[in-house]
Design a protein around this motif. Sequence first.
Motif, PDB file in Angstrom:
ATOM      1  N   GLU A 177       0.833  -1.203   0.000  1.00  0.00           N
ATOM      2  CA  GLU A 177       0.000   0.000   0.000  1.00  0.00           C
ATOM      3  C   GLU A 177       0.868   1.253   0.000  1.00  0.00           C
ATOM      4  OE1 GLU A 177      -3.249   0.206  -0.341  1.00  0.00           O
ATOM      5  OE2 GLU A 177      -3.318  -1.983  -0.551  1.00  0.00           O
ATOM      6  N   SER A 178       1.954   1.171   0.750  1.00  0.00           N
ATOM      7  CA  SER A 178       2.858   2.320   0.831  1.00  0.00           C
ATOM      8  C   SER A 178       3.497   2.614  -0.516  1.00  0.00           C
ATOM      9  CB  SER A 178       3.942   2.061   1.886  1.00  0.00           C
ATOM     10  OG  SER A 178       4.886   3.109   1.911  1.00  0.00           O
ATOM     11  N   ILE A 179       3.912   1.550  -1.239  1.00  0.00           N
ATOM     12  CA  ILE A 179       4.568   1.767  -2.525  1.00  0.00           C
ATOM     13  C   ILE A 179       3.577   2.300  -3.550  1.00  0.00           C
ATOM     14  CG2 ILE A 179       4.228  -0.535  -3.507  1.00  0.00           C
ATOM     15  CD1 ILE A 179       7.437   1.530  -3.702  1.00  0.00           C
ATOM     16  N   LYS A 180       2.298   1.878  -3.454  1.00  0.00           N
ATOM     17  CA  LYS A 180       1.286   2.424  -4.359  1.00  0.00           C
ATOM     18  C   LYS A 180       1.103   3.928  -4.124  1.00  0.00           C
ATOM     19  CE  LYS A 180      -1.435  -1.814  -4.890  1.00  0.00           C
ATOM     20  NZ  LYS A 180      -2.745  -2.464  -4.590  1.00  0.00           N
ATOM     21  N   TYR A 181       1.034   4.262  -2.847  1.00  0.00           N
ATOM     22  CA  TYR A 181       0.872   5.680  -2.490  1.00  0.00           C
ATOM     23  C   TYR A 181       2.084   6.489  -2.921  1.00  0.00           C
ATOM     24  CZ  TYR A 181       0.284   9.812   0.469  1.00  0.00           C
ATOM     25  OH  TYR A 181       0.167  11.103   0.925  1.00  0.00           O
ATOM     26  N   MET A 182       3.280   5.898  -2.728  1.00  0.00           N
ATOM     27  CA  MET A 182       4.512   6.592  -3.093  1.00  0.00           C
ATOM     28  C   MET A 182       4.621   6.740  -4.613  1.00  0.00           C
ATOM     29  SD  MET A 182       7.018   8.176  -1.797  1.00  0.00           S
ATOM     30  CE  MET A 182       6.834   7.619  -0.102  1.00  0.00           C
ATOM     31  N   GLU A 183       4.192   5.737  -5.350  1.00  0.00           N
ATOM     32  CA  GLU A 183       4.228   5.829  -6.813  1.00  0.00           C
ATOM     33  C   GLU A 183       3.328   6.971  -7.307  1.00  0.00           C
ATOM     34  OE1 GLU A 183       3.078   1.980  -8.113  1.00  0.00           O
ATOM     35  OE2 GLU A 183       5.131   1.166  -8.126  1.00  0.00           O
ATOM     36  N   GLU A 184       2.158   7.108  -6.673  1.00  0.00           N
ATOM     37  CA  GLU A 184       1.249   8.172  -7.065  1.00  0.00           C
ATOM     38  C   GLU A 184       1.859   9.544  -6.769  1.00  0.00           C
ATOM     39  OE1 GLU A 184      -2.031   9.857  -8.769  1.00  0.00           O
ATOM     40  OE2 GLU A 184      -1.428   7.731  -8.727  1.00  0.00           O
ATOM     41  N   LYS A 185       2.487   9.663  -5.607  1.00  0.00           N
ATOM     42  CA  LYS A 185       3.139  10.927  -5.256  1.00  0.00           C
ATOM     43  C   LYS A 185       4.310  11.212  -6.189  1.00  0.00           C
ATOM     44  CE  LYS A 185       3.844  12.124  -1.034  1.00  0.00           C
ATOM     45  NZ  LYS A 185       4.331  12.145   0.355  1.00  0.00           N
ATOM     46  N   PHE A 186       5.021  10.113  -6.555  1.00  0.00           N
ATOM     47  CA  PHE A 186       6.174  10.304  -7.438  1.00  0.00           C
ATOM     48  C   PHE A 186       5.731  10.793  -8.816  1.00  0.00           C
ATOM     49  CE2 PHE A 186       9.337   8.512 -10.427  1.00  0.00           C
ATOM     50  CZ  PHE A 186      10.451   9.219  -9.984  1.00  0.00           C
ATOM     51  N   ARG A 187       4.602  10.285  -9.306  1.00  0.00           N
ATOM     52  CA  ARG A 187       4.097  10.735 -10.602  1.00  0.00           C
ATOM     53  C   ARG A 187       3.680  12.204 -10.550  1.00  0.00           C
ATOM     54  NH1 ARG A 187       0.904   6.016 -10.333  1.00  0.00           N
ATOM     55  NH2 ARG A 187       1.822   4.243 -11.443  1.00  0.00           N
ATOM     56  N   ASP A 201      12.860   8.918  -1.874  1.00  0.00           N
ATOM     57  CA  ASP A 201      11.729   8.407  -1.103  1.00  0.00           C
ATOM     58  C   ASP A 201      11.117   7.182  -1.781  1.00  0.00           C
ATOM     59  OD1 ASP A 201      12.057  10.440   0.726  1.00  0.00           O
ATOM     60  OD2 ASP A 201      10.668  11.798  -0.298  1.00  0.00           O
ATOM     61  N   TYR A 202      11.014   7.248  -3.088  1.00  0.00           N
ATOM     62  CA  TYR A 202      10.443   6.138  -3.839  1.00  0.00           C
ATOM     63  C   TYR A 202      11.318   4.889  -3.722  1.00  0.00           C
ATOM     64  CZ  TYR A 202       8.703   3.434  -7.803  1.00  0.00           C
ATOM     65  OH  TYR A 202       8.201   2.426  -8.597  1.00  0.00           O
ATOM     66  N   ASN A 203      12.648   5.054  -3.824  1.00  0.00           N
ATOM     67  CA  ASN A 203      13.564   3.912  -3.711  1.00  0.00           C
ATOM     68  C   ASN A 203      13.535   3.316  -2.314  1.00  0.00           C
ATOM     69  OD1 ASN A 203      14.379   4.078  -6.366  1.00  0.00           O
ATOM     70  ND2 ASN A 203      16.155   5.377  -5.928  1.00  0.00           N
ATOM     71  N   ILE A 204      13.406   4.158  -1.305  1.00  0.00           N
ATOM     72  CA  ILE A 204      13.316   3.654   0.066  1.00  0.00           C
ATOM     73  C   ILE A 204      12.071   2.781   0.224  1.00  0.00           C
ATOM     74  CG2 ILE A 204      12.925   4.331   2.474  1.00  0.00           C
ATOM     75  CD1 ILE A 204      14.706   6.764   1.955  1.00  0.00           C
TER      76      ILE A 204
END
Length: 460
Positions: free
Chosen positions: A399-409, A417-420
Amino acid sequence: MIKGTGIVLMAVIWSILGTSFSFAQKKVWTLKECIDYAMENNVDVLSNEIDTEIAAVNEQQSKLNYIPAVSANIGYNINTGRALDPTTYQYTENQVVNNMNAAVGASSVLLAGLQKYHNVRKSQREHLAAIQDFQRFKNDMSLNIAMYYLEVLYNKELVVTLEKQVESSQENINRMEKLVNAGTATVGELLDMEAQKANEEYSLVDGQSKLSISILNLCQLLEISDTENFDVEVPDIAQLADIFPKESVGEIYQIALRLPEIEAAKLRVESAEYDIKIAKAKLYPSLNFNFGYSSAFSDSRQMPVITSAGLQYQKYKFWDQIRDNAGTSISFGLSIPILNSFSARKGVKLAELSKRKAEYAVRNAELKLFKDVKQAHTDALGALSKFDAALKRVKANQESIKYMEEKFRLGTASVTDYNIARNNLLIAQSQMLQAKYDYIFKVKVLEFYKGIPIGLEPIR
């Protein structure tokens, strides 16, 4: 030109056929097949099996001891010079005399406090105990194979996870390159992603190396040299919480009391009881039986014959002498022990002490078994809890990586942050896999105590 093209075409065809042949030769092994193969080929297993064969020979010999001991001897003598004439019992000069004596004897102990009977019963128990010892060794070998097998499965799944991570990183790099070309991302962000992919590729190579080592370890246990064409079957493992045994520790323990180590210890108590009987038998008289047959021949011996001319001597034929000189003997002997430095009574005492020690060995084996079952049950519960926690951690990181991917886009999260987040997910997935196979192995140990053959087909 045509000739060169033909050579290239043949090389391609040969490469394809060779690859297909290689794939056709690769065997995928189930856990049961691995265990069965090891039981037939592992050197340690074959070596331990010899102990059961030795015990079988000893048991057979104890039964054969009822057969009387039979021996034969033949003596042949050549005398020259002054010799005794067996016919006239006078000495003759310068004569060569050939003599032969032959005898056959048989002897047996008819009664000696039933020592032979007790020896047969003792050897039978020792043979059964050796069989149980061998079965225990095979059980331990099966558990080791299961552990190595699950280690291969863990490494296989980990490699698949790492490969997906590398593929995902490459997709992100491709996307980032487009953003850099469009001027919406920096080169530094692209370099960070490439560095992340390099780290994941290193982890993949390390995972592949660990997979190869785990396959090698399993193959060595199975005595298989062709590791290139060896692979294991990945079973369909679902609903792991449902495979936990429903029985309590006490119920599993009662079932486990039938394990070979307990049976072997009990059989050795019975063997010790017969040792006491054998030792006591030495306090009683023994009755021996002996039988003998003998005959002789001498070429100087002549047969006396009464004729009309009086007493004359003629050649005494070989078989006539053997028949006429034959003799038999039968004897019985009774041996009564009176005083032997009290060694027989000391032997009884030592045998009784050995039996007490064997009884304590049974008790110790039962106590150890209960501790092992309790520990295995506790370990399995702990492994299940750890696996549940690892699953929750994976889901949370997903769930965290999905949220981070959206923020990264959207440009509100950095590449770092995305790599972490990606690294955290990879760590969680790796720990989840490790927890899963650790839990499966702990359950297999509990099933082993329940008398269920070790295997992974099917798990439900």
